[in-house]
Design a protein around this motif. Structure first.
Motif, mmCIF file in Angstrom:
data_model
loop_
_atom_site.group_PDB
_atom_site.id
_atom_site.type_symbol
_atom_site.label_atom_id
_atom_site.label_comp_id
_atom_site.label_asym_id
_atom_site.label_seq_id
_atom_site.Cartn_x
_atom_site.Cartn_y
_atom_site.Cartn_z
ATOM 1 N N ALA A 1 8.572 -1.032 -1.359
ATOM 2 C CA ALA A 1 8.575 -0.885 0.095
ATOM 3 C C ALA A 1 7.410 -1.584 0.791
ATOM 4 O O ALA A 1 7.432 -1.741 1.995
ATOM 5 N N VAL A 2 6.396 -1.988 0.045
ATOM 6 C CA VAL A 2 5.252 -2.654 0.675
ATOM 7 C C VAL A 2 5.601 -4.123 0.902
ATOM 8 O O VAL A 2 5.880 -4.844 -0.052
ATOM 9 N N PRO A 3 5.600 -4.566 2.147
ATOM 10 C CA PRO A 3 5.911 -5.973 2.419
ATOM 11 C C PRO A 3 4.818 -6.893 1.871
ATOM 12 O O PRO A 3 3.655 -6.515 1.778
ATOM 13 N N ASN A 4 5.217 -8.099 1.523
ATOM 14 C CA ASN A 4 4.269 -9.066 0.978
ATOM 15 C C ASN A 4 3.169 -9.416 1.970
ATOM 16 O O ASN A 4 2.063 -9.772 1.575
ATOM 17 N N ALA A 5 3.451 -9.305 3.256
ATOM 18 C CA ALA A 5 2.416 -9.579 4.246
ATOM 19 C C ALA A 5 1.242 -8.614 4.081
ATOM 20 O O ALA A 5 0.097 -8.975 4.293
ATOM 21 N N LEU A 6 1.523 -7.386 3.675
ATOM 22 C CA LEU A 6 0.446 -6.427 3.428
ATOM 23 C C LEU A 6 -0.275 -6.720 2.120
ATOM 24 O O LEU A 6 -1.480 -6.538 2.021
ATOM 25 N N LEU A 7 0.463 -7.167 1.118
ATOM 26 C CA LEU A 7 -0.174 -7.481 -0.157
ATOM 27 C C LEU A 7 -1.163 -8.628 -0.022
ATOM 28 O O LEU A 7 -2.182 -8.676 -0.707
ATOM 29 N N PHE A 8 -0.880 -9.564 0.868
ATOM 30 C CA PHE A 8 -1.739 -10.721 1.061
ATOM 31 C C PHE A 8 -2.633 -10.573 2.290
ATOM 32 O O PHE A 8 -3.239 -11.543 2.723
ATOM 33 N N SER A 9 -2.710 -9.376 2.850
ATOM 34 C CA SER A 9 -3.495 -9.181 4.065
ATOM 35 C C SER A 9 -4.987 -9.251 3.782
ATOM 36 O O SER A 9 -5.423 -9.245 2.636
ATOM 37 N N LYS A 10 -5.762 -9.296 4.842
ATOM 38 C CA LYS A 10 -7.221 -9.359 4.722
ATOM 39 C C LYS A 10 -7.808 -7.981 5.015
ATOM 40 O O LYS A 10 -7.199 -7.162 5.660
ATOM 41 N N GLY A 11 -9.021 -7.772 4.568
ATOM 42 C CA GLY A 11 -9.792 -6.609 4.982
ATOM 43 C C GLY A 11 -9.514 -5.334 4.218
ATOM 44 O O GLY A 11 -9.118 -5.328 3.056
ATOM 45 N N ALA A 12 -9.711 -4.215 4.926
ATOM 46 C CA ALA A 12 -9.675 -2.888 4.308
ATOM 47 C C ALA A 12 -8.291 -2.520 3.776
ATOM 48 O O ALA A 12 -8.183 -1.843 2.760
ATOM 49 N N LEU A 13 -7.255 -2.961 4.439
ATOM 50 C CA LEU A 13 -5.906 -2.622 3.986
ATOM 51 C C LEU A 13 -5.636 -3.164 2.595
ATOM 52 O O LEU A 13 -5.033 -2.481 1.761
ATOM 53 N N ARG A 14 -6.098 -4.355 2.315
ATOM 54 C CA ARG A 14 -5.914 -4.946 0.989
ATOM 55 C C ARG A 14 -6.669 -4.139 -0.071
ATOM 56 O O ARG A 14 -6.171 -3.929 -1.169
ATOM 57 N N VAL A 15 -7.865 -3.664 0.272
ATOM 58 C CA VAL A 15 -8.644 -2.838 -0.657
ATOM 59 C C VAL A 15 -7.934 -1.521 -0.922
ATOM 60 O O VAL A 15 -7.851 -1.066 -2.067
ATOM 61 N N ILE A 16 -7.399 -0.930 0.119
ATOM 62 C CA ILE A 16 -6.673 0.336 -0.042
ATOM 63 C C ILE A 16 -5.446 0.130 -0.925
ATOM 64 O O ILE A 16 -5.184 0.930 -1.831
ATOM 65 N N LEU A 17 -4.694 -0.935 -0.680
ATOM 66 C CA LEU A 17 -3.514 -1.207 -1.504
ATOM 67 C C LEU A 17 -3.895 -1.515 -2.951
ATOM 68 O O LEU A 17 -3.095 -1.314 -3.858
ATOM 69 N N PHE A 18 -5.092 -1.993 -3.183
ATOM 70 C CA PHE A 18 -5.575 -2.228 -4.542
ATOM 71 C C PHE A 18 -5.998 -0.913 -5.194
ATOM 72 O O PHE A 18 -5.737 -0.687 -6.379
ATOM 73 N N LEU A 19 -6.630 -0.027 -4.429
ATOM 74 C CA LEU A 19 -7.130 1.229 -4.984
ATOM 75 C C LEU A 19 -6.016 2.216 -5.337
ATOM 76 O O LEU A 19 -6.167 2.995 -6.272
ATOM 77 N N ILE A 20 -4.929 2.174 -4.612
ATOM 78 C CA ILE A 20 -3.858 3.139 -4.868
ATOM 79 C C ILE A 20 -3.331 3.031 -6.297
ATOM 80 O O ILE A 20 -3.357 4.018 -7.028
ATOM 81 N N PRO A 21 -2.868 1.865 -6.766
ATOM 82 C CA PRO A 21 -2.340 1.848 -8.139
ATOM 83 C C PRO A 21 -3.415 1.864 -9.225
ATOM 84 O O PRO A 21 -3.155 2.276 -10.344
ATOM 85 N N PHE A 22 -4.626 1.427 -8.897
ATOM 86 C CA PHE A 22 -5.651 1.333 -9.929
ATOM 87 C C PHE A 22 -6.647 2.496 -9.925
ATOM 88 O O PHE A 22 -7.480 2.583 -10.815
ATOM 89 N N ALA A 23 -6.589 3.383 -8.943
ATOM 90 C CA ALA A 23 -7.504 4.521 -8.922
ATOM 91 C C ALA A 23 -6.786 5.824 -8.563
ATOM 92 O O ALA A 23 -6.846 6.793 -9.321
ATOM 93 N N VAL A 24 -6.105 5.843 -7.436
ATOM 94 C CA VAL A 24 -5.508 7.085 -6.942
ATOM 95 C C VAL A 24 -4.368 7.563 -7.843
ATOM 96 O O VAL A 24 -4.344 8.730 -8.266
#
Length: 163
Positions: free
Chosen positions: A20-43
Motif C-alpha cells: 500500500a505504500v506508494p513508490n513516491a513515499l519510498l523515494f521521498s526525502k526527509g523524516a518520512l523516509r526515515v520513518i518508513l525505514f524504521l518500521i520494517p527494520f525496528a518497529v
C-alpha cells in the motif's frame, strides 16, 4: 486474545508496507523516509519479539527470527527500485544539469571514479546518484543531460553515462 491482536497488527503492518505504500513515499526525502525505514527494520521486529515471548523460545532463537523478519523488506525494496529505473527507460524527461562532485574511491583492484550531478526541476534542486565514470569523461562544472521521472524526480541518472 492480546496475542491475536498483536499478530493481526503485525501482518497488517507488513501488508500495508509491501503493497500500500506508494513508490513516491519510498523515494521521498526527509523524516518520512526515515520513518518508513524504521518500521520494517525496528518497529516490526520489536512487535514480533513481543508476540514470540508468548512461546517457549530461547532468547537467541527469538532474536534470529526477528532479524530475519526485518530482511523481508529488502527484496521488495530492490524490486521496487528496479521497477522505477525500468520506468525511467520508458517515461523519462530530460533536463540540463551540472557535475558538482567527482569522487575517487578505493576498490579491491585500484581506484574507482564516480561523478554526481545536480539539476533543477519545478523550482527544487535534485542530485543524481554517484555514477561510475571510469573513462574520465566529466570534470566538475561540466554540463550534462539528466533523465528523470516527472512524477518522481529523485529517480534519475546521467544520460551520457547510461547509453
Amino acid at each position: 486474545m492480546r496475542l491475536n491482536k498483536l499478530l493481526f497488527a503485525y501482518v497488517v503492518a507488513w501488508g500495508l508496507l509491501l503493497f500500500a505504500v506508494p513508490n513516491a513515499l519510498l523515494f521521498s526525502k526527509g523524516a518520512l523516509r526515515v520513518i518508513l525505514f524504521l518500521i520494517p527494520f525496528a518497529v516490526l521486529p520489536l512487535l514480533l519479539s513481543n508476540i514470540l515471548k508468548k512461546y517457549d523460545l530461547k532468547n537467541w532463537t527469538r532474536r534470529i527470527i526477528c532479524v530475519m523478519s526485518a530482511l523481508l523488506a529488502i527484496p521488495y525494496l530492490i524490486i521496487s527500485e528496479n521497477n522505477e529505473f525500468k520506468r525511467l527507460e520508458r517515461e523519462s524527461v530530460t533536463v540540463k544539469g551540472v557535475i558538482f562532485r567527482v569522487h575517487f574511491g578505493r576498490v579491491k583492484y585500484g581506484k574507482k571514479r564516480g561523478v554526481q550531478a545536480k539539476f533543477i526541476y519545478d523550482g527544487e534542486v535534485y542530485r543524481t546518484y554517484l555514477e561510475g565514470d571510469q573513462e574520465k569523461r566529466f570534470v566538475e562544472g561540466d554540463s550534462v543531460e539528466i533523465e528523470f521521472l516527472e512524477d518522481l524526480p529523485i529517480v534519475n541518472r546521467i544520460k551520457e553515462l547510461n547509453q
